[in-house]
Design a protein around this motif. Structure first.
Motif, PDB file in Angstrom:
ATOM      1  N   LYS A 276       0.834  -1.192   0.000  1.00 13.46           N
ATOM      2  CA  LYS A 276       0.000   0.000   0.000  1.00 13.46           C
ATOM      3  C   LYS A 276       0.873   1.248   0.000  1.00 13.46           C
ATOM      4  O   LYS A 276       1.951   1.274   0.579  1.00 13.46           O
ATOM      5  CB  LYS A 276      -0.910  -0.002   1.235  1.00 13.46           C
ATOM      6  CG  LYS A 276      -1.942  -1.107   1.216  1.00 13.46           C
ATOM      7  CD  LYS A 276      -2.863  -1.010   2.400  1.00 13.46           C
ATOM      8  CE  LYS A 276      -3.944  -2.081   2.358  1.00 13.46           C
ATOM      9  NZ  LYS A 276      -4.857  -1.998   3.500  1.00 13.46           N
ATOM     10  N   PRO A 277       0.439   2.299  -0.675  1.00 13.84           N
ATOM     11  CA  PRO A 277       1.253   3.514  -0.741  1.00 13.84           C
ATOM     12  C   PRO A 277       1.339   4.184   0.618  1.00 13.84           C
ATOM     13  O   PRO A 277       0.367   4.277   1.350  1.00 13.84           O
ATOM     14  CB  PRO A 277       0.499   4.391  -1.756  1.00 13.84           C
ATOM     15  CG  PRO A 277      -0.912   3.897  -1.715  1.00 13.84           C
ATOM     16  CD  PRO A 277      -0.820   2.441  -1.427  1.00 13.84           C
ATOM     17  N   PRO A 281      -1.580  11.402  -1.115  1.00 15.13           N
ATOM     18  CA  PRO A 281      -2.290  11.236  -2.389  1.00 15.13           C
ATOM     19  C   PRO A 281      -1.770  12.204  -3.446  1.00 15.13           C
ATOM     20  O   PRO A 281      -1.452  13.355  -3.167  1.00 15.13           O
ATOM     21  CB  PRO A 281      -3.749  11.535  -2.012  1.00 15.13           C
ATOM     22  CG  PRO A 281      -3.836  11.267  -0.551  1.00 15.13           C
ATOM     23  CD  PRO A 281      -2.496  11.634   0.010  1.00 15.13           C
ATOM     24  N   LYS A 574      -9.701  -0.591  -6.606  1.00 16.25           N
ATOM     25  CA  LYS A 574      -8.939  -0.264  -5.400  1.00 16.25           C
ATOM     26  C   LYS A 574      -7.442  -0.282  -5.677  1.00 16.25           C
ATOM     27  O   LYS A 574      -6.700   0.612  -5.248  1.00 16.25           O
ATOM     28  CB  LYS A 574      -9.299  -1.261  -4.293  1.00 16.25           C
ATOM     29  CG  LYS A 574      -8.633  -0.982  -2.957  1.00 16.25           C
ATOM     30  CD  LYS A 574      -9.121  -1.959  -1.902  1.00 16.25           C
ATOM     31  CE  LYS A 574      -8.512  -1.664  -0.543  1.00 16.25           C
ATOM     32  NZ  LYS A 574      -9.004  -2.596   0.500  1.00 16.25           N
ATOM     33  N   GLN A 578      -4.678   2.925  -5.605  1.00 23.16           N
ATOM     34  CA  GLN A 578      -3.468   2.860  -4.782  1.00 23.16           C
ATOM     35  C   GLN A 578      -2.221   3.035  -5.630  1.00 23.16           C
ATOM     36  O   GLN A 578      -1.270   3.712  -5.234  1.00 23.16           O
ATOM     37  CB  GLN A 578      -3.414   1.529  -4.040  1.00 23.16           C
ATOM     38  CG  GLN A 578      -4.444   1.377  -2.942  1.00 23.16           C
ATOM     39  CD  GLN A 578      -4.381   0.005  -2.281  1.00 23.16           C
ATOM     40  OE1 GLN A 578      -3.617  -0.856  -2.710  1.00 23.16           O
ATOM     41  NE2 GLN A 578      -5.178  -0.192  -1.263  1.00 23.16           N
ATOM     42  N   THR A 579      -2.197   2.424  -6.802  1.00 19.17           N
ATOM     43  CA  THR A 579      -0.995   2.423  -7.628  1.00 19.17           C
ATOM     44  C   THR A 579      -0.744   3.782  -8.272  1.00 19.17           C
ATOM     45  O   THR A 579       0.381   4.289  -8.246  1.00 19.17           O
ATOM     46  CB  THR A 579      -1.119   1.352  -8.729  1.00 19.17           C
ATOM     47  OG1 THR A 579      -1.352   0.075  -8.126  1.00 19.17           O
ATOM     48  CG2 THR A 579       0.140   1.292  -9.563  1.00 19.17           C
ATOM     49  N   ASN A 582      -2.195   6.951  -5.199  1.00 24.16           N
ATOM     50  CA  ASN A 582      -1.892   6.834  -3.767  1.00 24.16           C
ATOM     51  C   ASN A 582      -3.106   7.142  -2.897  1.00 24.16           C
ATOM     52  O   ASN A 582      -3.011   7.783  -1.845  1.00 24.16           O
ATOM     53  CB  ASN A 582      -0.739   7.774  -3.372  1.00 24.16           C
ATOM     54  CG  ASN A 582       0.596   7.273  -3.858  1.00 24.16           C
ATOM     55  OD1 ASN A 582       0.784   6.074  -4.056  1.00 24.16           O
ATOM     56  ND2 ASN A 582       1.530   8.175  -4.083  1.00 24.16           N
ATOM     57  N   ARG A 583      -4.264   6.673  -3.318  1.00 22.91           N
ATOM     58  CA  ARG A 583      -5.495   6.909  -2.568  1.00 22.91           C
ATOM     59  C   ARG A 583      -6.096   5.583  -2.137  1.00 22.91           C
ATOM     60  O   ARG A 583      -6.020   4.596  -2.866  1.00 22.91           O
ATOM     61  CB  ARG A 583      -6.506   7.689  -3.409  1.00 22.91           C
ATOM     62  CG  ARG A 583      -6.035   9.072  -3.809  1.00 22.91           C
ATOM     63  CD  ARG A 583      -7.107   9.827  -4.565  1.00 22.91           C
ATOM     64  NE  ARG A 583      -6.624  11.098  -5.095  1.00 22.91           N
ATOM     65  CZ  ARG A 583      -7.347  11.923  -5.827  1.00 22.91           C
ATOM     66  NH1 ARG A 583      -8.620  11.618  -6.107  1.00 22.91           N
ATOM     67  NH2 ARG A 583      -6.842  13.053  -6.288  1.00 22.91           N
ATOM     68  N   HIS A 584      -6.706   5.587  -0.959  1.00 23.34           N
ATOM     69  CA  HIS A 584      -7.317   4.380  -0.409  1.00 23.34           C
ATOM     70  C   HIS A 584      -8.835   4.496  -0.516  1.00 23.34           C
ATOM     71  O   HIS A 584      -9.421   5.483  -0.054  1.00 23.34           O
ATOM     72  CB  HIS A 584      -6.922   4.176   1.051  1.00 23.34           C
ATOM     73  CG  HIS A 584      -5.456   3.939   1.252  1.00 23.34           C
ATOM     74  ND1 HIS A 584      -4.871   2.706   1.123  1.00 23.34           N
ATOM     75  CD2 HIS A 584      -4.453   4.798   1.537  1.00 23.34           C
ATOM     76  CE1 HIS A 584      -3.576   2.803   1.347  1.00 23.34           C
ATOM     77  NE2 HIS A 584      -3.293   4.062   1.596  1.00 23.34           N
TER      78      HIS A 584
END
Length: 689
Positions: A276-277, A281, A574, A578-579, A582-584
């Motif tokens: 996970k980043p 973001p 999802k 993330q890739t 950089n957001r969840h």
């Protein structure tokens, strides 16, 4: 037989007078030993040159001395020859060489390690270079630290058709295991040989070798042995399934297995981050205003031609196709395969008379998490990788499931069977709506007696993400399972929702309102669309099929960011967020995930489109595109700018006029759309993407 290495040079030769050996390993009083030692040293030097020299022999006219490190390791035999021929004359120094004790003896360097490269064995240099030179003596080019490692497929281990030795103990006698293995091997051999007889060129990769068949049998038997109590039943069921299997079914199964292998190989070569980043973001900056973004959006359109085999409905099913689907439903008599536990069960849309049940088969026990291959422990690099479930961590075969539902459920993917329940409609003309403003949608589905139905539909505007509507949808059939873990819709939401109306679209308490059917939800969505409105989403075929609509212009982020293994594999929303940003999204709160937020998912797809648009504009700038006088001006020459990335030399040759406020505020006429097609803007943009 063995290399003497001068171990017997201090012992007198038992055949002093009659010894005729040119290089005797024993000592001679007449100097033969010294000659033999010189010859031996010359041979040893040649061997050292081939295998990577460890010690250097210094050659002089009077004696031969062993030195270490006096001459550079990169010198060759030819350069040593210039020092002059060694003298074979016996000297006092060579007659009685002094033996070294173990305490003062120099330590030999470690043995060379060998590494296979392209079928040849080469020495692997592990010692640090001395004096700025490599151990091989030649200047070697520096290699980057982070080199791309291409996975090499390991050859199959040669095994016989004999049960493997198990760590936990055998689940049955050796004779029983062997007989089951033999019966399984017979069925697999039959299917494989029948496929090999009439295999086309594309099916040649599906044919298994004899060793691959044996390995497949042993893997199946070993996997079944993990459940000793039902071992015999598992293997017998496998044998029976392969016995009833046709060649066509065998081809489909082999295609899936080959696709999985290719997907694993592609994943191992992928540079997609697996964690996970941890950074903030990423902001999305396209460098364009909203009018310019809307002008270039056509370059990201997803052509749906040829995607019907992957679930996209491109044409409305005919009455004949719908009638054949209805006949098939009647002949099946309600029998389906559970989408979760793969059990066959029967569906009763009008409820069973004796007890009022909607399905047969009782409760459904299943794993809601997807299986994955566990990593090998570092101390056992050759250990077999065990498949486990992400939901509970249990190994496949150890338990029937960790979750229990009241009913079995099923899913319908065939377009004509979906149309037999509610037929599809194409987006109608809508003069009251703006055609150039895209709409992002996301739908949530639940299980009913008619399969997977729409239970929530959300639409937002692009690129600002403002909500257009968010409603619950009452399905056509009785509900089996709302799939709340993923849909986010719970029974209390459906029970407490107030009816949606134009005068009261939103509830004051923040609760969602409900429309009466999927057809009503489709009509509501049509009120915000026209055939020229771009529709944005992730996995749009699921949302469009659940809504029973066909739209001509779509941007599907599942296809905009394709999986490296190709369709039918797709990247999840999802993972893409993330890739790339950089957001969840779809996060777990306090150990519990209350389901997806369809508004969040719809806006996430819109953000991914803006990110792709920023990359597209950056690529256009590399080729010389500029914004000037309200137009996107193409480069004067077709060559890219100096220092720009190489690529195709031809792009859109004619300028692209930027949409103005007056253009955005009205629906474009048919003449304007036809003019765009004649100019080639739309078609060329589709071809490039």
């Amino acid at each position: 037989m063995f290399a003497s290495k001068g171990l017997f040079s201090q012992l007198a030769c038992p055949y002093q007078e009659t010894c005729a050996l040119p290089s005797c390993i024993f000592s001679h009083s007449d100097g033969k030993a010294n000659a033999g030692a010189a010859v031996f040293q010359g041979e040893q030097s040649a061997v050292d040159d081939q295998q990577g020299q460890r010690k250097r022999q210094k050659v002089t006219y009077d004696r031969v001395e062993e030195t270490e490190g006096e001459i550079g390791l990169g010198s060759t035999a030819a350069s040593r020859a210039t020092a002059g021929p060694p003298s074979l004359k016996s000297t006092p120094d060579s007659k009685a060489p002094k033996r070294r004790s173990a305490a003062t003896k120099e330590i030999s360097p470690p043995p060379l390690r060998w590494q296979s490269a392209n079928g040849t064995r080469v020495p692997l240099n592990t010692a640090p270079a001395q004096n700025g030179r490599s151990s091989s003596g030649a200047a070697t080019p520096s290699t980057p630290r982070a080199a791309v490692q291409i996975p090499v497929k390991a050859p199959l281990k040669v095994e016989s058709l004999n049960p493997r030795v198990l760590k936990r103990g055998a689940p049955a006698s050796h004779d029983m295991r062997y007989r089951l293995l033999k019966a399984l091997h017979e069925q697999l051999t039959r299917l494989n040989s029948e496929l090999a007889k009439d295999a086309s060129h594309s099916e040649e990769e599906l044919i298994l070798s004899e060793q691959a068949l044996i390995t497949m049998c042993l893997d199946i038997e070993e996997e079944a042995a993990a459940s000793p109590s039902i071992y015999s039943n598992l293997v017998k069921n496998k044998i029976l399934s392969y016995k009833r299997m046709t060649v066509k079914q065998w081809v489909e199964e082999r295609r899936k297995e080959v696709a999985k292998v290719k997907a694993l190989e592609a994943t191992s070569m992928s540079d997609t981050p697996m964690t996970k980043p941890s950074e903030a973001p990423k902001p999305i900056e396209t460098g364009l205003n909203i009018h310019e973004e809307l002008t270039l959006l056509h370059r990201l359109y997803t052509p749906i031609t040829g995607l019907s085999k992957h679930g996209y409905a491109t044409e409305i099913p005919t009455e004949k196709e719908i009638e054949s689907a209805k006949q098939g439903i009647e002949m099946a008599k309600g029998w389906e395969v559970c989408d979760r536990c793969k059990t066959r069960f029967q569906v009763f849309p009008g409820r069973r008379e004796e007890d009022g049940a909607l399905t047969s088969g009782g409760k459904c026990t299943y794993h809601f998490g997807k299986p994955y291959l566990q990593e090998r422990p570092p101390n056992e690099p050759k250990a077999k990788r065990v498949k486990k479930y992400r939901c509970c961590g249990e190994s496949m075969g150890d338990s029937a499931g960790c979750t229990q539902a009241e009913n079995h459920v099923f899913k319908i993917s065939e377009v004509k069977r979906l149309a037999a329940i509610l037929n599809f409609e194409k987006t109608p003309e809508n003069l009251a709506r703006v055609s150039d403003r895209p709409v992002c949608i996301d739908g949530e589905m639940g299980y009913t007696v008619y399969g997977l139905e729409l239970i929530r539909l959300t639409a937002t505007s692009w690129p600002d993400g403002e909500p257009l509507f968010d409603v619950l949808v009452r399905p056509m059939g009785p509900i089996l399972d709302l799939n709340s873990r993923y849909s986010g819709v719970w029974p209390k939401h459906m029970a407490e929702a107030l009816p949606w109306s134009v005068s009261a679209p939103d509830d004051k308490n923040g609760k969602l309102r409900i429309v009466e059917s999927p057809a009503a939800a489709r009509t509501l969505l049509f009120s915000y669309l026209s055939p020229a409105t771009p529709l944005i989403g992730h996995g749009l075929e699921n949302d469009l099929n659940a809504t029973r609509m066909i739209h001509p212009i779509i941007i599907d982020t599942a296809l905009l960011y394709p999986h490296k293994a190709g369709l039918p594999y797709r990247n999840g929303l999802k993972m893409l967020m993330q890739t790339h940003l950089n957001r969840h999204i779809q996060v777990v709160v306090d150990g519990k995930m209350d389901g997806h937020d369809s508004k969040e998912d719809a806006n996430a797809a819109g953000d991914l489109v803006r990110f792709a648009l920023a990359k597209e504009w950056s690529k256009m700038q590399m080729y010389g595109w500029v914004v000037k006088d309200g137009e996107f001006k193409p480069p004067l020459s077709k060559e890219p700018r100096p220092g720009a990335l190489t690529g195709p030399k031809t792009m859109v040759d004619s300028p692209i006029k930027i949409l103005s406020d007056t253009t955005i505020g009205r629906k474009r006429s048919r003449e304007e759309m036809e003019a765009d097609v004649e100019d080639g803007e739309v078609e060329r943009g589709l071809d490039e993407d």
